[in-house]
Design an enzyme around this catalytic site. Structure first.
Site, short mmCIF file in Angstrom:
data_model
loop_
_atom_site.label_atom_id
_atom_site.label_comp_id
_atom_site.label_asym_id
_atom_site.label_seq_id
_atom_site.Cartn_x
_atom_site.Cartn_y
_atom_site.Cartn_z
N SER A 137 0.72 -1.12 -0.04
CA SER A 137 0.09 0.06 -0.06
C SER A 137 0.98 1.28 -0.01
O SER A 137 2.01 1.18 0.55
CB SER A 137 -0.74 -0.01 1.16
OG SER A 137 -1.69 1.34 1.41
N TYR A 151 -1.59 -0.48 10.43
CA TYR A 151 -1.89 -0.85 8.90
C TYR A 151 -0.53 -0.66 8.08
O TYR A 151 -0.02 -1.19 7.26
CB TYR A 151 -3.01 -0.38 8.47
CG TYR A 151 -3.33 -0.49 6.98
CD1 TYR A 151 -3.59 -1.91 6.63
CD2 TYR A 151 -2.91 0.47 5.99
CE1 TYR A 151 -3.84 -2.20 5.13
CE2 TYR A 151 -3.04 0.24 4.80
CZ TYR A 151 -3.60 -1.06 4.42
OH TYR A 151 -3.79 -1.00 2.97
#
Length: 259
Positions: A137, A151
């Site tokens: 990501s 995350y």
């Protein structure tokens, strides 16, 4: 060399392949001739059981179950796409994150790839070839401190692990690459944008603008579509990308301001 992209005859495992970019990747891989096994916690209606294994990949037992299914149903794998990821951490910044919440983020965003690679990549090495795609990501370099610290850190760990794996197994014929999406317009993203729009008294396009502003802007003016992410993954997994390994490819519409 053929002048078109093909995955004909390739055996692929795609995790989290029932929704969003994962589902788009499964569909495209099959269109390109691959035999695909995918996994999630439950099988959606209409998906043939032969191409699906229900498992909880946040556990070691779940990863072992999927690896065994890949051996039994596919006879091994030529491509692994680690699509699984997400976050359930609360808002409130770093101080709001408990040990359990940190562990949950690692169990979802890092350890499934580590465990499945450990069980399946040796077979790729033995057969003399294969491709591993780790879906990271842009938040690994552009975290949102209010809600995605854990995350983002887990995805950064995944990226570092992926680079180390590529250095180890690329000399033995196994390519390892990373794909780092920004905001993808998945079903869940649409619901989130609509919820923001309702709260702000605007329409869906207004909700999208709220998200883009929170990300610091998307120069392209829109999120990526699941099919666009799938297309990048398919190219990297194909023989057309045979000289690419150890690299990360960002697909974010220009969100990250520097390379």
């Amino acid at each position: 060399m053929a002048n078109f992209l093909t995955l004909n005859g390739k055996r692929a495992l795609v995790t989290a392949g029932t929704k969003g970019a994962g589902a788009a990747t499964v569909e495209l891989f099959r269109e390109l001739g691959a035999k695909v096994l995918t996994t999630a916690r439950s099988r959606p209606e209409g998906l043939p059981e032969a191409f699906f294994i229900a498992a909880d990949l946040t556990t070691g037992e779940g990863c072992a179950k999927v690896a065994e299914a890949a051996h039994q149903r596919l006879g091994g794998v030529d491509i692994i796409v680690h699509m699984l990821g997400g976050s359930s951490a609360p808002a409130g910044g770093f101080a709001a994150l408990t040990d359990d919440q940190w562990q949950t983020e690692l169990d979802l965003n890092l350890l499934p790839a580590v465990r499945l690679d450990r069980q399946l990549v040796p077979g790729m090495v033995e057969q003399g070839g294969g491709v591993v795609v780790h879906v990271s990501s842009i938040q690994r370099v552009l975290p949102l401190p209010e809600s995605t610290t854990a995350y983002a850190a887990a995805k950064a760990a995944l990226s570092t692990y992926s680079k180390a794996l590529s250095k180890e197994v690329s000399p033995r014929g196994v390519r390892v690459v990373r794909v780092a999406p920004g905001w993808i317009e998945t079903e869940a993203a649409v619901r989130y944008a609509q919820r923001l729009a309702d709260q702000a008294g605007t329409d869906y396009e207004g909700g999208k603008k709220i998200i883009m502003q929170a990300l610091g802007g998307i120069p392209l003016g829109r999120p990526a579509k699941p099919e666009e992410v799938a297309s990048l993954i398919a190219f990297l997994a194909s023989d057309r990308a045979a000289a690419i390994t150890g690299a990360e490819y960002v697909i974010d519409g220009g969100t990250v301001p520097t390379s």
